[in-house]
Design a protein around this motif. Structure first.
Motif, PDB file in Angstrom:
ATOM      1  N   MET A 272       0.834  -1.205   0.000  1.00 38.61           N
ATOM      2  CA  MET A 272       0.000   0.000   0.000  1.00 38.61           C
ATOM      3  C   MET A 272       0.870   1.255   0.000  1.00 38.61           C
ATOM      4  O   MET A 272       0.537   2.256  -0.658  1.00 38.61           O
ATOM      5  N   TYR A 301     -11.431   3.843  -3.456  1.00 35.50           N
ATOM      6  CA  TYR A 301     -11.302   2.843  -2.399  1.00 35.50           C
ATOM      7  C   TYR A 301     -12.356   3.166  -1.337  1.00 35.50           C
ATOM      8  O   TYR A 301     -12.497   4.308  -0.920  1.00 35.50           O
ATOM      9  N   TYR A 307      -7.626   6.490   2.236  1.00 35.98           N
ATOM     10  CA  TYR A 307      -7.058   6.240   0.918  1.00 35.98           C
ATOM     11  C   TYR A 307      -7.672   7.084  -0.194  1.00 35.98           C
ATOM     12  O   TYR A 307      -7.244   6.997  -1.341  1.00 35.98           O
ATOM     13  N   ILE A 314      -4.826   4.090  -5.989  1.00 34.72           N
ATOM     14  CA  ILE A 314      -5.539   3.232  -5.037  1.00 34.72           C
ATOM     15  C   ILE A 314      -7.036   3.425  -5.281  1.00 34.72           C
ATOM     16  O   ILE A 314      -7.590   4.487  -4.973  1.00 34.72           O
ATOM     17  N   VAL A 318      -8.086  -2.146  -6.108  1.00 38.44           N
ATOM     18  CA  VAL A 318      -7.128  -2.414  -5.031  1.00 38.44           C
ATOM     19  C   VAL A 318      -7.869  -2.930  -3.795  1.00 38.44           C
ATOM     20  O   VAL A 318      -7.382  -3.810  -3.080  1.00 38.44           O
TER      21      VAL A 318
END
Length: 348
Positions: A272, A301, A307, A314, A318
């Motif tokens: 990450m 996300y 995020y 991301i 993901v």
């Protein structure tokens, strides 16, 4: 003395004679009189024959009439909820298909050469998370409810790229598909054994469809099967689309795929962090809403607090990878179709 002798002889004669019994038939006398006459007897027999024929024809008419309204010899329900009505030549099945299932098993068996006519109705939605978000914020739905015929390609950038990853490429999203699977068919992580299915496009109706192999009918809507391989392919293609003409050189596909794979497991935190760095390097002045109109228009996300600022590197793909989803289908689709299948049995 002479008279006594005569009387004695008369009594003796009466004793020696046998008594006679005469039977008089009073009840049904006319019937017995008719039986004595052959011409009347034949008429009676002919009348009885005509009565029997009339009764037989009437009974046959009643049976045929009932058969026309109720033509099936048997009605049964299989283990998968399909109601099957059957006669000597035809089998009609009614089955409620839950579109949240991928290649849902109807339990309906077919033989090579069987001729099917299939009709379906209902509605499905291929992005339940978008449905919940839009309904919660009282917005117009980004993804519409669609019928068994699906929704035609719009020509948008989002649709142009996503259609390449659907089960039936370049066909309408959400259209009803049918597959004939072997008896020993098993779901698999990559595509749920799609290579072993003989697939047909059904839509709202498909007439006189000749089956090419023995097996069991399974159904799906035309959507993207988000197994690990497809997620990785879509993720890489999305990044390349976002970064084209930007002067940024994307790492080799194998490097990106490896980082995605590591997000599920003990190296998740490091993976990450790598994605966060890529986002800062490639999209320093990013605008999330503007970036959503490019590429696949992927969602953010779900944990936007942590995020959201690292979008688009991301994103929702993901999230699927990091949570080790082998297939995101079951958390992404909702709806039901009533499927009616008329099967003309193969002649032996």
């Amino acid at each position: 003395m002479e008279n006594e002798g005569k009387d004695s002889g008369k009594v003796k004669k009466q004793v020696e004679e046998k008594p006679k019994v005469e039977v008089l038939i009073i009840r049904h006398k006319q019937l017995f009189e008719m039986l004595k006459r052959p011409d009347i007897m034949w008429r009676v027999l002919l009348s009885l024959f005509c009565v029997i024929v009339v009764l037989f024809v009437g009974l046959a008419f009643v049976v045929i009439s009932i058969k026309s309204f109720y033509p099936y010899n048997s009605i049964r329900t299989n283990l998968y909820g399909a109601t099957i009505m059957e006669n000597e030549d035809t089998e009609i099945s009614y089955w409620l298909f839950n579109t949240a299932e991928l290649w849902a098993n109807s339990g309906i068996e077919v033989k090579k050469g069987d001729v099917l006519t299939i009709r379906a109705s209902g509605a499905s939605h291929t992005a339940i998370h978008h449905l919940v978000e839009d309904a919660g914020s009282n917005k117009t739905l980004r993804d519409k409810w669609v019928g068994t015929g699906g929704t035609r390609p719009t020509g948008s950038t989002r649709d142009k790229y996503r259609r390449e990853y659907r089960i039936a490429r370049n066909l309408p999203e959400g259209i009803l598909l049918m597959g004939v699977a072997d008896m020993d068919y098993e779901d698999s992580e990559n595509g749920y054994g799609i290579d072993s299915l003989d697939i047909y496009v059904i839509g709202e109706e498909r007439r006189d469809l000749v089956i090419r192999k023995d097996g069991v009918l399974r159904f799906a809507v035309n959507d993207i099967v988000l197994d690990n391989a497809t997620i990785d392919d879509m993720y890489v293609a999305n990044l390349r689309k976002l970064l084209e003409n930007s002067g940024v050189t994307l790492p080799e596909d194998s490097v990106v795929r490896n980082v995605l794979e590591q997000t599920c497991g003990k190296d998740s935190a490091k993976a990450m962090e790598k994605l966060e760095k890529w986002n800062g390097d490639w999209f320093p002045g990013r605008d999330n809403e503007a970036l959503k109109t490019v590429g696949f228009e992927l969602g953010e996300y779900p944990d936007s607090a942590n995020y959201g600022k690292h979008y688009p590197v991301i994103n929702e793909l993901v999230y699927y990878r990091r949570n080790c989803f082998s297939n995101a289908w079951f958390v992404d689709n909702v709806g039901s179709f009533l499927v009616v299948i008329e099967r003309k049995k193969t002649e032996l």
